[in-house]
Design an enzyme around this catalytic site. Structure first.
Site, PDB file in Angstrom:
ATOM      1  N   LYS A 167       0.701  -1.382   0.169  1.00  0.00           N
ATOM      2  CA  LYS A 167      -0.186   0.074   0.090  1.00  0.00           C
ATOM      3  C   LYS A 167       0.874   1.167  -0.112  1.00  0.00           C
ATOM      4  O   LYS A 167       0.469   2.173  -0.577  1.00  0.00           O
ATOM      5  CB  LYS A 167      -0.964  -0.007   1.236  1.00  0.00           C
ATOM      6  CG  LYS A 167      -1.986  -1.132   1.052  1.00  0.00           C
ATOM      7  CD  LYS A 167      -2.765  -1.403   2.520  1.00  0.00           C
ATOM      8  CE  LYS A 167      -3.711  -2.383   2.008  1.00  0.00           C
ATOM      9  NZ  LYS A 167      -4.307  -2.841   3.321  1.00  0.00           N
ATOM     10  N   GLN A 176      -4.592  -2.025   9.819  1.00  0.00           N
ATOM     11  CA  GLN A 176      -4.166  -3.401   9.219  1.00  0.00           C
ATOM     12  C   GLN A 176      -4.802  -4.298  10.092  1.00  0.00           C
ATOM     13  O   GLN A 176      -4.565  -4.429  11.131  1.00  0.00           O
ATOM     14  CB  GLN A 176      -2.996  -3.419   8.780  1.00  0.00           C
ATOM     15  CG  GLN A 176      -2.668  -4.879   8.127  1.00  0.00           C
ATOM     16  CD  GLN A 176      -3.285  -4.669   6.492  1.00  0.00           C
ATOM     17  OE1 GLN A 176      -3.309  -3.768   5.810  1.00  0.00           O
ATOM     18  NE2 GLN A 176      -4.091  -5.594   6.150  1.00  0.00           N
ATOM     19  N   ASP A 219     -11.062   2.988   4.661  1.00  0.00           N
ATOM     20  CA  ASP A 219     -11.572   1.571   4.622  1.00  0.00           C
ATOM     21  C   ASP A 219     -13.116   1.345   4.575  1.00  0.00           C
ATOM     22  O   ASP A 219     -13.486   0.022   4.222  1.00  0.00           O
ATOM     23  CB  ASP A 219     -11.040   0.512   5.909  1.00  0.00           C
ATOM     24  CG  ASP A 219      -9.763  -0.072   5.271  1.00  0.00           C
ATOM     25  OD1 ASP A 219      -9.538  -0.353   4.103  1.00  0.00           O
ATOM     26  OD2 ASP A 219      -8.917  -0.621   6.109  1.00  0.00           O
TER      27      ASP A 219
END
Length: 287
Positions: free
Chosen positions: A53, A97, A120
């Site tokens: 990422k 994460q 997200d």
């Protein structure tokens, strides 16, 4: 005749190209898009995902702030870090994460993120907005699937879609996104009976089980000309696989995604797009 390969790498690059232009535009307004990542512990797979990422962000000009935390961090300590990032005007997106160590509450952690920085799309606020057709920040994998449909000009209106997943990360957001396009959506899961019969009647199958020992989508389960989007990825018999064998499925489907190289690249691309969206939102409220 074999169907058309939906190449996630090609479509992801088209998204990245648009993001790169948007970054340059924002910089003319003195906005430097920034993504903060939080990695707790030393899970090798998670570390690789975060690294990828960061690389993708660098490619398009997005700044990253990397927070690597000890695996024994407490919920209170993690909350404080998130709170600080929420109030940091130089940070536009926050990504924690997953999975997290067992002493940490994933729902409490993701819910702590400011909805305006929730790249997200996992906060209750943004999930609720999605259900009301008002979401600006949507979970990356589902929005990546929708981008694939758009790229190939696949009209979803009136289509019968079977969605084999009901998770907060994939199935539920996709359900709402598909409904917005006027598709008829049936959600199947581990307790669904006669799942093959549902699949056989579907114009589009989106599968995201991720365990070949529990489920495999075979050509016999789809009708001629169906569209198959394979979101799953797992290791099976020493190979990275999805829920279906692409080489077999593509002989019967009109469109299908390979694994790897299908939905996977789209997830990262949509994270970049969400970060740009979040940066734009911050400028609109004077941050």
């Amino acid at each position: 005749m074999a169907g058309v390969k939906i190449d996630g790498k090609v479509i992801a690059q088209s998204v990245k190209d648009r993001v790169k232009k948007a970054v340059l535009e924002l910089k003319t307004q003195d906005i430097n898009p920034c993504l903060a990542t939080i990695l707790v512990g030393e899970n090798p797979a998670s570390a690789t995902y975060v690294k990828n990422k960061h690389i993708a962000c660098e490619e398009v000009g997005i700044i990253t702030k990397d927070h690597k935390l000890a695996s024994n961090i407490t919920q209170m300590e993690l909350n404080k870090i998130i709170d600080n990032l929420n109030t940091d005007n130089s940070v536009h997106g926050i990504l924690v994460q997953l999975p997290l160590p067992e002493q940490l509450d994933e729902f409490a952690t993701t819910s702590r993120i400011s909805p305006l920085k929730d790249v997200d799309g996992l906060t209750p606020h943004n999930a609720g907005l999605l259900a009301m057709k008002k979401a600006a920040l949507v979970a990356c994998t589902p929005s990546g699937v929708m981008e694939m449909f758009d790229f190939h000009k696949i009209d979803l209106e009136g289509k019968n879609v079977v969605l084999i997943n009901r998770s907060n990360l994939v199935g539920k957001p996709l359900y709402h996104l598909l409904l917005e396009k006027n598709a008829t959506v049936i959600t199947c899961h581990s307790k669904t009976k006669n799942i093959t019969e549902f699949c056989k009647s579907a114009d589009i199958i989106i599968t995201a089980v991720g365990d070949r020992n529990k489920f495999t989508l075979t050509p016999e389960m789809i009708k001629d000309g169906a569209i198959v989007i394979d979101v799953a990825i797992s290791r099976f018999q020493e190979k990275l696989v999805g829920d279906s064998d692409y080489d077999k499925i593509i002989q019967k489907a009109s469109f299908a995604t390979p694994v790897p190289g299908g939905v996977g690249p789209m997830t990262v691309a949509m994270l970049l797009k969400n970060t740009i969206t979040a940066a734009s939102l911050s400028s609109q409220i004077g941050r």
